[in-house]
Design a protein around this motif. Structure first.
Motif, PDB file in Angstrom:
ATOM      1  N   ILE A 149      -7.252   2.127  -4.158  1.00 31.86           N
ATOM      2  CA  ILE A 149      -6.567   2.530  -2.920  1.00 31.86           C
ATOM      3  C   ILE A 149      -6.776   1.486  -1.834  1.00 31.86           C
ATOM      4  O   ILE A 149      -5.851   1.165  -1.082  1.00 31.86           O
ATOM      5  CB  ILE A 149      -7.077   3.915  -2.467  1.00 31.86           C
ATOM      6  CG1 ILE A 149      -6.540   4.996  -3.391  1.00 31.86           C
ATOM      7  CG2 ILE A 149      -6.641   4.223  -1.040  1.00 31.86           C
ATOM      8  CD1 ILE A 149      -7.240   6.318  -3.225  1.00 31.86           C
ATOM      9  N   SER A 150      -8.013   0.902  -1.791  1.00 36.25           N
ATOM     10  CA  SER A 150      -8.275  -0.080  -0.745  1.00 36.25           C
ATOM     11  C   SER A 150      -7.366  -1.295  -0.925  1.00 36.25           C
ATOM     12  O   SER A 150      -6.890  -1.864   0.056  1.00 36.25           O
ATOM     13  CB  SER A 150      -9.747  -0.478  -0.740  1.00 36.25           C
ATOM     14  OG  SER A 150     -10.056  -1.206  -1.887  1.00 36.25           O
ATOM     15  N   ALA A 155      -2.614  -4.343   0.817  1.00 35.47           N
ATOM     16  CA  ALA A 155      -1.259  -4.850   0.586  1.00 35.47           C
ATOM     17  C   ALA A 155      -0.304  -4.311   1.633  1.00 35.47           C
ATOM     18  O   ALA A 155       0.565  -5.036   2.135  1.00 35.47           O
ATOM     19  CB  ALA A 155      -0.797  -4.457  -0.815  1.00 35.47           C
ATOM     20  N   ALA A 156      -0.481  -3.039   2.023  1.00 40.35           N
ATOM     21  CA  ALA A 156       0.399  -2.435   3.031  1.00 40.35           C
ATOM     22  C   ALA A 156       0.188  -3.078   4.392  1.00 40.35           C
ATOM     23  O   ALA A 156       1.149  -3.323   5.132  1.00 40.35           O
ATOM     24  CB  ALA A 156       0.138  -0.929   3.112  1.00 40.35           C
ATOM     25  N   GLY A 159       1.717  -6.511   4.208  1.00 36.48           N
ATOM     26  CA  GLY A 159       3.167  -6.372   4.121  1.00 36.48           C
ATOM     27  C   GLY A 159       3.801  -6.010   5.445  1.00 36.48           C
ATOM     28  O   GLY A 159       4.809  -6.604   5.841  1.00 36.48           O
ATOM     29  N   SER A 160       3.193  -5.054   6.164  1.00 34.47           N
ATOM     30  CA  SER A 160       3.794  -4.626   7.439  1.00 34.47           C
ATOM     31  C   SER A 160       3.750  -5.750   8.459  1.00 34.47           C
ATOM     32  O   SER A 160       4.688  -5.929   9.238  1.00 34.47           O
ATOM     33  CB  SER A 160       3.086  -3.377   7.962  1.00 34.47           C
ATOM     34  OG  SER A 160       1.786  -3.680   8.349  1.00 34.47           O
ATOM     35  N   ILE A 161       2.665  -6.525   8.434  1.00 28.11           N
ATOM     36  CA  ILE A 161       2.568  -7.635   9.396  1.00 28.11           C
ATOM     37  C   ILE A 161       3.584  -8.717   9.046  1.00 28.11           C
ATOM     38  O   ILE A 161       4.271  -9.244   9.929  1.00 28.11           O
ATOM     39  CB  ILE A 161       1.134  -8.196   9.428  1.00 28.11           C
ATOM     40  CG1 ILE A 161       0.237  -7.192  10.143  1.00 28.11           C
ATOM     41  CG2 ILE A 161       1.094  -9.537  10.137  1.00 28.11           C
ATOM     42  CD1 ILE A 161      -1.188  -7.582  10.199  1.00 28.11           C
ATOM     43  N   LEU A 162       3.727  -9.026   7.770  1.00 26.28           N
ATOM     44  CA  LEU A 162       4.688 -10.054   7.351  1.00 26.28           C
ATOM     45  C   LEU A 162       6.099  -9.668   7.771  1.00 26.28           C
ATOM     46  O   LEU A 162       6.839 -10.497   8.303  1.00 26.28           O
ATOM     47  CB  LEU A 162       4.633 -10.227   5.833  1.00 26.28           C
ATOM     48  CG  LEU A 162       3.607 -11.227   5.310  1.00 26.28           C
ATOM     49  CD1 LEU A 162       3.657 -11.278   3.805  1.00 26.28           C
ATOM     50  CD2 LEU A 162       3.865 -12.610   5.896  1.00 26.28           C
TER      51      LEU A 162
END
Lengths: 171, 119
Positions: A149-150, A155-156, A159-162
């Motif tokens: 989960i970590s 990754a999330a 991903g959100s920052i990218l």
């Protein structure tokens, strides 16, 4: 009637009413508010099923954090006049109604055939849903999924920052 | 077992009633003024005071909300660990340490990228 049955009845009526209100509101913000009520009703239902941890997480994460995201999508998308978005009776609504009706039929056949009735929960399942019970299995039996989960959260985050930063620099 | 939740039910009921009673009492006890459209409008010189509330928001808000959700979920996993801290012992501490380490790397990335900077 036992208190559990009474609570279940109240909560499920509330959940269904807020669910109907959610899909029938014209204003997306009122629909989002109905969704909050729905989340609270679901949390109550989890409590009657002896899933205390899930019930609290339902309020903490769904009614708290996920709702922020829902409101955000409404604000970011900037739909403008929602009244213009109502669609006429189309192929898609017909298909949705047919599939929804099929689901109702499936549900009814599954439940009406059997002799229902509230069975008391087995003794073992009483302690599974508590925070202690989840803590005990999460860090022993399900240790690997927990660590995975970590990675998923990492990754999330990346991903959100990218996604957001790219647009930020372009503007 | 359902008796355990009676305080919770009372709390939710009292909380809901308090909010509801405030709205109703303010309506009943409050002064009744004549409400015309001009009287209710905001005083402002030469500007149209009322426009649509639906404006496009900066993506910076989205970033804060998204990161809030992700770190919120991280905290959620700390509850069962904290409750069973003594039972789980060192193994639990190492497991949580590894979990936190990976997310701390994410946190460093957030800070270094300046995702939370409000410029």
């Amino acid at each position: 009637m036992s208190t559990t049955v009474i609570l279940f009845t109240i909560l499920s009526i509330g959940a269904i009413a807020s669910g109907i209100s959610l899909v029938t509101r014209r204003n997306p913000v009122s629909a989002a508010m109905s969704l909050i009520v729905h989340f609270f009703m679901l949390a109550g239902l989890y409590l009657t099923l002896q899933a205390q941890f899930v019930a609290i997480i339902q309020i903490l994460v769904y009614a708290g954090a996920i709702m922020v995201l829902v409101i955000f999508v409404i604000m970011l998308l900037n739909l403008g006049k929602e009244e213009n978005l109502t669609e006429k009776f189309s192929m898609r609504t017909t298909l949705a109604l047919a599939l929804g009706g099929l689901f109702v039929v499936q549900f009814l056949t599954a439940f009406l055939g059997k002799k229902t009735g509230m069975n008391a929960l087995p003794e073992k399942s009483m302690s599974i849903g508590t925070t202690e019970g989840i803590g005990n299995v999460l860090f022993t039996q399900y240790l690997f999924p927990f660590e995975a989960i970590s990675l998923l959260l990492l990754a999330a985050i990346v991903g959100s920052i990218l996604l957001a930063k790219r647009k930020h620099e372009a503007s | 077992m359902i008796d355990l939740y009676i305080p919770l039910i009372i709390m939710v009921a009292v909380g809901g009633l308090f909010g509801l009673s405030n709205v109703i009492l303010a309506e009943v006890l409050g002064p009744r003024r004549t409400k015309t459209k001009t009287k209710l409008s905001i005083y402002e010189c030469g500007m149209e005071p009322i426009t649509s509330a639906r404006e496009r928001f900066s993506v910076k808000f989205y970033m804060v909300a998204m990161l809030f959700i992700l770190f919120d979920i991280e905290i959620v996993f700390m509850y069962p660990w904290a409750v069973q801290f003594k039972v789980l012992g060192t193994t639990g501490l190492i497991a949580m340490g590894l979990f936190m380490l990976l997310l701390f790397a994410g946190f460093i990335y957030v800070i270094k990228k300046g995702a939370l900077k409000w410029d």
